[in-house]
Design a protein around this motif. Structure first.
Motif, PDB file in Angstrom:
ATOM      1  N   ALA A  37      74.247  50.246  75.102  1.00 61.45           N
ATOM      2  CA  ALA A  37      75.481  50.889  74.632  1.00 61.45           C
ATOM      3  C   ALA A  37      75.971  50.241  73.341  1.00 61.45           C
ATOM      4  O   ALA A  37      76.415  50.931  72.423  1.00 61.45           O
ATOM      5  N   ALA A  38      75.888  48.922  73.280  1.00 59.76           N
ATOM      6  CA  ALA A  38      76.304  48.227  72.060  1.00 59.76           C
ATOM      7  C   ALA A  38      75.420  48.610  70.882  1.00 59.76           C
ATOM      8  O   ALA A  38      75.909  48.826  69.766  1.00 59.76           O
ATOM      9  N   ALA A  39      74.125  48.727  71.126  1.00 54.81           N
ATOM     10  CA  ALA A  39      73.208  49.132  70.054  1.00 54.81           C
ATOM     11  C   ALA A  39      73.506  50.547  69.579  1.00 54.81           C
ATOM     12  O   ALA A  39      73.473  50.822  68.375  1.00 54.81           O
ATOM     13  N   ALA A  40      73.824  51.440  70.500  1.00 57.56           N
ATOM     14  CA  ALA A  40      74.143  52.815  70.115  1.00 57.56           C
ATOM     15  C   ALA A  40      75.404  52.866  69.265  1.00 57.56           C
ATOM     16  O   ALA A  40      75.467  53.581  68.263  1.00 57.56           O
ATOM     17  N   VAL A  41      76.406  52.078  69.631  1.00 60.12           N
ATOM     18  CA  VAL A  41      77.659  52.053  68.860  1.00 60.12           C
ATOM     19  C   VAL A  41      77.415  51.474  67.468  1.00 60.12           C
ATOM     20  O   VAL A  41      77.911  52.003  66.468  1.00 60.12           O
ATOM     21  N   VAL A  42      76.633  50.409  67.393  1.00 63.24           N
ATOM     22  CA  VAL A  42      76.352  49.786  66.094  1.00 63.24           C
ATOM     23  C   VAL A  42      75.576  50.733  65.187  1.00 63.24           C
ATOM     24  O   VAL A  42      75.918  50.906  64.009  1.00 63.24           O
ATOM     25  N   VAL A  43      74.543  51.371  65.717  1.00 65.13           N
ATOM     26  CA  VAL A  43      73.742  52.300  64.906  1.00 65.13           C
ATOM     27  C   VAL A  43      74.590  53.482  64.452  1.00 65.13           C
ATOM     28  O   VAL A  43      74.518  53.905  63.297  1.00 65.13           O
ATOM     29  N   PHE A  44      75.426  54.009  65.343  1.00 69.23           N
ATOM     30  CA  PHE A  44      76.280  55.137  64.981  1.00 69.23           C
ATOM     31  C   PHE A  44      77.277  54.741  63.900  1.00 69.23           C
ATOM     32  O   PHE A  44      77.465  55.463  62.923  1.00 69.23           O
ATOM     33  N   THR A  45      77.899  53.567  64.052  1.00 70.11           N
ATOM     34  CA  THR A  45      78.880  53.109  63.059  1.00 70.11           C
ATOM     35  C   THR A  45      78.233  52.875  61.696  1.00 70.11           C
ATOM     36  O   THR A  45      78.768  53.310  60.666  1.00 70.11           O
ATOM     37  N   LEU A  46      77.099  52.211  61.679  1.00 66.26           N
ATOM     38  CA  LEU A  46      76.409  51.979  60.406  1.00 66.26           C
ATOM     39  C   LEU A  46      75.939  53.288  59.783  1.00 66.26           C
ATOM     40  O   LEU A  46      75.982  53.450  58.563  1.00 66.26           O
TER      41      LEU A  46
END
Length: 57
Positions: A37-46
């Motif tokens: 979930a953290a990786a998905a949020v980071v990729v989406f934000t970037l």
């Protein structure tokens, strides 16, 4: 269209990260889920930041 592809990429990155964390790392199911979930949020934000930059230029 850009947002749909970005969201798909974020979901895939989160899924791959969660699977990798569960298999290669010493994570429980909940830890691997949190890592994904953290990786998905980071990729989406970037991705949103990059998309904003590209559309502004």
């Amino acid at each position: 269209m850009h947002l749909t592809l970005l969201t798909l990429g974020a979901v895939i990155a989160g899924l791959v990260t969660g699977i990798f964390a569960a298999r290669a790392g010493d994570f429980t199911f909940y830890g691997a889920t949190a890592a994904g979930a953290a990786a998905a949020v980071v990729v989406f934000t970037l991705g949103i930041k990059a998309l904003e930059y590209l559309l502004r230029e």
